[in-house]
Design a protein around this motif. Sequence first.
Motif, PDB file in Angstrom:
ATOM      1  N   SER A 421      18.897 -10.297  -5.843  1.00 30.07           N
ATOM      2  CA  SER A 421      19.712  -9.132  -6.195  1.00 30.07           C
ATOM      3  C   SER A 421      19.079  -8.313  -7.317  1.00 30.07           C
ATOM      4  CB  SER A 421      21.116  -9.584  -6.619  1.00 30.07           C
ATOM      5  OG  SER A 421      21.078 -10.275  -7.860  1.00 30.07           O
ATOM      6  N   ARG A 422      18.104  -8.904  -8.028  1.00 27.11           N
ATOM      7  CA  ARG A 422      17.436  -8.190  -9.115  1.00 27.11           C
ATOM      8  C   ARG A 422      16.431  -7.159  -8.602  1.00 27.11           C
ATOM      9  NH1 ARG A 422      20.655  -9.001 -13.387  1.00 27.11           N
ATOM     10  NH2 ARG A 422      20.856 -11.192 -14.006  1.00 27.11           N
ATOM     11  N   CYS A 423      16.159  -7.163  -7.328  1.00 29.50           N
ATOM     12  CA  CYS A 423      15.120  -6.306  -6.765  1.00 29.50           C
ATOM     13  C   CYS A 423      15.700  -4.951  -6.338  1.00 29.50           C
ATOM     14  CB  CYS A 423      14.460  -6.981  -5.560  1.00 29.50           C
ATOM     15  SG  CYS A 423      13.760  -8.601  -5.952  1.00 29.50           S
ATOM     16  N   ASP A 424      15.051  -3.896  -6.761  1.00 31.93           N
ATOM     17  CA  ASP A 424      15.459  -2.533  -6.424  1.00 31.93           C
ATOM     18  C   ASP A 424      14.432  -1.943  -5.461  1.00 31.93           C
ATOM     19  OD1 ASP A 424      16.254   0.076  -6.266  1.00 31.93           O
ATOM     20  OD2 ASP A 424      16.006   0.534  -8.401  1.00 31.93           O
ATOM     21  N   TRP A 425      14.831  -1.823  -4.203  1.00 27.88           N
ATOM     22  CA  TRP A 425      13.887  -1.373  -3.177  1.00 27.88           C
ATOM     23  C   TRP A 425      13.298  -0.003  -3.504  1.00 27.88           C
ATOM     24  CZ3 TRP A 425      10.440  -2.022   0.286  1.00 27.88           C
ATOM     25  CH2 TRP A 425      10.074  -0.976   1.125  1.00 27.88           C
ATOM     26  N   THR A 426      14.066   0.876  -4.122  1.00 22.78           N
ATOM     27  CA  THR A 426      13.569   2.233  -4.368  1.00 22.78           C
ATOM     28  C   THR A 426      12.322   2.232  -5.257  1.00 22.78           C
ATOM     29  OG1 THR A 426      15.058   2.495  -6.278  1.00 22.78           O
ATOM     30  CG2 THR A 426      15.888   3.176  -4.119  1.00 22.78           C
ATOM     31  N   ARG A 427      12.153   1.200  -6.091  1.00 24.53           N
ATOM     32  CA  ARG A 427      10.961   1.142  -6.933  1.00 24.53           C
ATOM     33  C   ARG A 427       9.702   0.901  -6.115  1.00 24.53           C
ATOM     34  NH1 ARG A 427      12.071  -2.801 -11.959  1.00 24.53           N
ATOM     35  NH2 ARG A 427       9.931  -2.111 -12.420  1.00 24.53           N
ATOM     36  N   LEU A 428       9.851   0.301  -4.942  1.00 24.28           N
ATOM     37  CA  LEU A 428       8.696   0.064  -4.071  1.00 24.28           C
ATOM     38  C   LEU A 428       8.289   1.309  -3.296  1.00 24.28           C
ATOM     39  CD1 LEU A 428       9.292  -3.510  -2.612  1.00 24.28           C
ATOM     40  CD2 LEU A 428       7.173  -2.686  -3.640  1.00 24.28           C
ATOM     41  N   THR A 429       9.126   2.320  -3.296  1.00 27.95           N
ATOM     42  CA  THR A 429       8.806   3.549  -2.557  1.00 27.95           C
ATOM     43  C   THR A 429       8.043   4.542  -3.412  1.00 27.95           C
ATOM     44  OG1 THR A 429      10.920   4.575  -3.174  1.00 27.95           O
ATOM     45  CG2 THR A 429      10.876   3.260  -1.144  1.00 27.95           C
ATOM     46  N   ARG A 430       7.856   4.221  -4.699  1.00 27.45           N
ATOM     47  CA  ARG A 430       7.133   5.126  -5.583  1.00 27.45           C
ATOM     48  C   ARG A 430       5.632   4.944  -5.427  1.00 27.45           C
ATOM     49  NH1 ARG A 430      10.831   3.352 -10.778  1.00 27.45           N
ATOM     50  NH2 ARG A 430      12.846   4.005  -9.902  1.00 27.45           N
ATOM     51  N   GLY A 431       4.894   5.878  -5.963  1.00 27.41           N
ATOM     52  CA  GLY A 431       3.440   5.754  -5.910  1.00 27.41           C
ATOM     53  C   GLY A 431       2.883   6.211  -4.579  1.00 27.41           C
ATOM     54  N   THR A 432       1.747   5.621  -4.217  1.00 29.21           N
ATOM     55  CA  THR A 432       1.039   6.018  -2.999  1.00 29.21           C
ATOM     56  C   THR A 432       1.852   5.711  -1.754  1.00 29.21           C
ATOM     57  OG1 THR A 432      -1.047   5.534  -4.126  1.00 29.21           O
ATOM     58  CG2 THR A 432      -1.131   5.785  -1.729  1.00 29.21           C
ATOM     59  N   LYS A 433       1.910   6.641  -0.847  1.00 26.29           N
ATOM     60  CA  LYS A 433       2.605   6.439   0.417  1.00 26.29           C
ATOM     61  C   LYS A 433       1.663   5.746   1.409  1.00 26.29           C
ATOM     62  CE  LYS A 433       6.134   8.585  -1.226  1.00 26.29           C
ATOM     63  NZ  LYS A 433       7.316   7.793  -1.666  1.00 26.29           N
ATOM     64  N   PRO A 434       2.236   5.084   2.435  1.00 25.35           N
ATOM     65  CA  PRO A 434       1.383   4.449   3.451  1.00 25.35           C
ATOM     66  C   PRO A 434       0.415   5.459   4.065  1.00 25.35           C
ATOM     67  CG  PRO A 434       3.664   3.750   3.704  1.00 25.35           C
ATOM     68  CD  PRO A 434       3.670   4.831   2.675  1.00 25.35           C
ATOM     69  N   ARG A 435      -0.822   5.004   4.247  1.00 17.61           N
ATOM     70  CA  ARG A 435      -1.870   5.917   4.726  1.00 17.61           C
ATOM     71  C   ARG A 435      -2.314   5.633   6.145  1.00 17.61           C
ATOM     72  NH1 ARG A 435      -5.239   3.970  -0.348  1.00 17.61           N
ATOM     73  NH2 ARG A 435      -4.377   2.075   0.586  1.00 17.61           N
ATOM     74  N   VAL A 436      -2.076   4.426   6.637  1.00 22.75           N
ATOM     75  CA  VAL A 436      -2.495   4.031   7.989  1.00 22.75           C
ATOM     76  C   VAL A 436      -1.320   3.329   8.666  1.00 22.75           C
ATOM     77  CG1 VAL A 436      -4.943   3.843   7.399  1.00 22.75           C
ATOM     78  CG2 VAL A 436      -3.456   1.881   7.085  1.00 22.75           C
ATOM     79  N   PRO A 437      -1.334   3.200  10.004  1.00 22.07           N
ATOM     80  CA  PRO A 437      -0.196   2.569  10.708  1.00 22.07           C
ATOM     81  C   PRO A 437       0.142   1.170  10.203  1.00 22.07           C
ATOM     82  CG  PRO A 437      -1.614   3.700  12.272  1.00 22.07           C
ATOM     83  CD  PRO A 437      -2.312   3.759  10.957  1.00 22.07           C
ATOM     84  N   GLU A 438      -0.881   0.370   9.862  1.00 26.10           N
ATOM     85  CA  GLU A 438      -0.602  -0.983   9.386  1.00 26.10           C
ATOM     86  C   GLU A 438       0.222  -0.952   8.105  1.00 26.10           C
ATOM     87  OE1 GLU A 438      -3.443   0.137  10.393  1.00 26.10           O
ATOM     88  OE2 GLU A 438      -4.407  -1.261  11.777  1.00 26.10           O
ATOM     89  N   GLU A 439      -0.116  -0.036   7.193  1.00 26.23           N
ATOM     90  CA  GLU A 439       0.633   0.058   5.946  1.00 26.23           C
ATOM     91  C   GLU A 439       2.059   0.557   6.185  1.00 26.23           C
ATOM     92  OE1 GLU A 439      -3.109   0.890   2.881  1.00 26.23           O
ATOM     93  OE2 GLU A 439      -1.691   2.489   3.355  1.00 26.23           O
ATOM     94  N   GLU A 440       2.238   1.434   7.166  1.00 26.35           N
ATOM     95  CA  GLU A 440       3.586   1.907   7.501  1.00 26.35           C
ATOM     96  C   GLU A 440       4.444   0.750   8.016  1.00 26.35           C
ATOM     97  OE1 GLU A 440       3.237   5.097  10.238  1.00 26.35           O
ATOM     98  OE2 GLU A 440       2.271   6.471   8.817  1.00 26.35           O
TER      99      GLU A 440
END
Length: 582
Positions: A421-440
């Motif tokens: 419950s301590r994890c905030d998913w929105t923090r993982l969406t910051r920074g570089t966006k996925p660049r290739v299908p595998e990363e998506e």
Amino acid sequence: MMNEYIFVASNYAPLSSPSPTLVVAHRSHRSPLSPPSVLTPPSTLSPQSIVSPPAQSQSPPAEPVITRRHGAEPVKPTPTQMQTVFSSQTGEAYRSQQHSSQVWESHKEEIRRLYLEENRPLKEVMTIMRQKGFRATVRMYKSRFDKWGFSKNNSKREVVTMLQVQRQRNALGKRTAFQRNGREIALEAYLKRKGISAYDLAEPGLAENLPEHLRCVTPPPETPLIVQAGGALSLQELVLQTTRDLAWNPYLPPEAPLVTPTAFYRGDALRCAITDITNADWLFHVGHYERGGNMCEQGFKSLHLMVTRPSIYGLLHLLLFHLDAYNKGIIKEVWRYLAAYAATVKADGPLARLFQGISKFINTHEFDEYWNLIFECTEKLLLIDEQNSGLPEGTIARLYPLIFIPRAHQYKPGPYRRLQSRCDWTRLTRGTKPRVPEEETIQKASELLIIGTQSNWRGERVLDLAEEVLEETKKFAYNVEFFLYIALNALANYHRADFDPSDPTTLPKHRLSVQYLEQVCGLSEGEWDPDLGYLMGDLEKLENWYREAGDTAMADVAHLRWEKALDRIPLKWERGVKGIRQ
């Protein structure tokens, strides 16, 4: 800064005229420069004409005629011209000479010894060298020191590089000291004098090579840390220190999307070692001691990597294993082994002291006290304020997916859910966006795993993400098992979330959830893959789901399938490049 005042007395022969003409160069600051005039060489004042008074019989010399030529460039002495120098630093007047590089190089080692090794002030060095016939100005010395790299002071760039080297060595359990020209550098004094901390100068990436005049050495060992009873706070601080050190050793380039490092960690030999010990703990719990012993042996073969090649992901994975492990003997042995290995290789950083401290703590305290210590350390790690703790941005968010790693069985689901419950998913969406299908695909699967667990698999977002991940996996021909597992398991839990045994109208959704769980169990049924050991827990869950729906026959079948899966685990095996090699 103090200056030197220089006047030139040329060594030309004095002229016969007793009234030389002085030419004073002057440049107006209010009008544009005029073209330089052609100057005749200035008359030279001989020392004799200055010191000796004129004979009584001669008439007094006429006043010299001063000719001012605006815009004229001053006449510079030739390279070999002697100069008389008055230094405001030494308080002396002396003669100096412009020297060639070869002459400077011939005195380089002696000047180095005096200035750097013996740490004499420049004034004293100049005096000694003059006594030996070598004369030069302060400016000449400083110019030459810049070329030679002779410096007694720390530059900001050098301190940044030294701190990077120190963090990398700390992460490997090595103590570090630096020397400049053979003398120890007091980094802490530098930081204190500047009013900053080491993390104010922190830069990500690997350290550059140290300049030639700097050396990195391992100082003599200090008195080992002795953790007394009640040392929980000191151990928590060691966890935070270790986290800070490991955070600056990038697992992937900093510009990689935040969700990708955990995916790459799945291929790390350290991750495999901790996973094997986790599987061994479960096998001991279900009574398969021989298989558990062999599995444990495989894990300990690579566990030393936690000392020699540590990562922040390995540290959190290790703590999570201890939170959810069942066998106290394995728990104690892991800490004992890591402490002993660190001592054997003479590791002496925060990580090594952490292993030694926890190993002592677990043997001098009740197990519940030990478990509470590990839980508090893990929770505080997840709650670190990156900005105020000197961590690279995104450090903690990168760790989130590790907390959702599937387990064959969770012995203490309550505290585990608290960490999740301590994890905030929105923090993982910051920074570089996925660049290739595998990363998506990694991004979507991570989001599904995190928000699905936190929402108890309810909500249309869970359904949409699961279907998207299933569609994405069709684009890849390898390494899709884990993504399929996440998507199918999410669909199974989604359709079961609203099941009520007392409400017959919910049975259709329950049957649909069982169908998806059957697909989950079919991903590795008939073979053994140590990296999919958590699927053994899904076979147990399948049996329970059949029983809660009242289908006893299928529940018994599921139990037999679980027993057969256990029997397929080989008694003797070792890890290969992929899966196992028997």
